[in-house]
Write a protein that holds these residues in place. Sequence first.
Motif: not given
Length: 389
Positions: A366-378
């Motif tokens: 539902p929320r757009k994401t990118d590699a930077e955001a993915m790394e932060k969540v991870l």
Amino acid sequence: MARFTIPRDVYFGPGAIGELKNLKGHKKAIIVTGGHSMRRTGFLQKTDDTLKAAGLETKIYEGVEPDPSIERVYDGAKAMREFQPDVIVAIGGGSPMDAAKAMWVFYEHPELKFDDIKNPFTIPPLRNKAIFVAIPSTSGTASEVTCFSVITDYSTHIKYPLADFEITPDIAVLDTDIAQTMPKKLVAHTGMDALTHSIEAYTACNRSPFTDPLALQAISDIFDSLVDSYNGDEKARAKMHYAQCLAGMAFSNALLGIAHSLAHKTGAMFNIPHGCCNAILLPFVIQYNSRVCMERYAAIAKMAGLPGRTDKQLTDSLVEAIRGLNKKLSIAPTYRENGVSEENFKANAKTIAKNAVLDPCTGANPRKTDAEAMEKVLTCAYYGEDVTF
């Protein structure tokens, strides 16, 4: 135009394997299964005997490993071409069902290579040679009703979720007797996989009036029965077997989100079971996605009877309830506490994040994401820090 696809027939209940006697008009069945659990518990023999009683010649293909490889898929397809079945029966956990689905593709289309079908909805028409019957032994993956098959490329440590309605099984058999044989850790991991399926389906971009009721019913039943199932209650085990199937019907059509994108990429890299990865990630992904769909999470919390007046309070309650479930199921809450060293994590986090963006599940988040955001969540899921961005 949207689409909703599930198997034509779903047989369910104690002894449901006996319904295979209805497979009249077929000549040969190949049975695809995993290690030894289905043989040890007698369900493989019961399946084989029922098919033979229906007049089919049978062949058993055993040995599908957890997280099946591309090489295993090719080998199974070769066995199918040699035997020429007109029925493919997969029995076991998600791994043999997923592997058999991919084998089915290369059995019917031997000219193809894995690269030809790894992108979503690129599988050519099936059922020219065989129909597909799926019998789950675990209560989580719901591969028996979905259009997905997760196959691992061990040369790159990447799991590829094949996605195409062509590989949705024709018949699903939910025999609740099988569910009673699961060990506790498997109940925990597969149950949290099913909860992640249903929550991600309810918030996915492709959700619909057909998928929402299935997702909500699955969530309700999982909250009601997972802990009791983990502790060995027979009725709860049966209820979980049905709930995970409802979740599968929902997510096969609504699709999923980045909990699964990250789980696909971390499971192979860190050698952690898929359901455990989802259990770790789900609270952090809810926090990330709540910026754009908090009202959906609040609706889940209300349905589950969790405390809170505002959408924010209800969403926080949902996150805490999931963390509480993990604790009751003896699932450590972070990647670090599941044995991933900081050195290993830091060496692979950027690659995981980059690959997760490319995962087919990311597009429906539902929320757009990118590699930077993915790394932060991870990173939050590694150290146990709340997602606040």
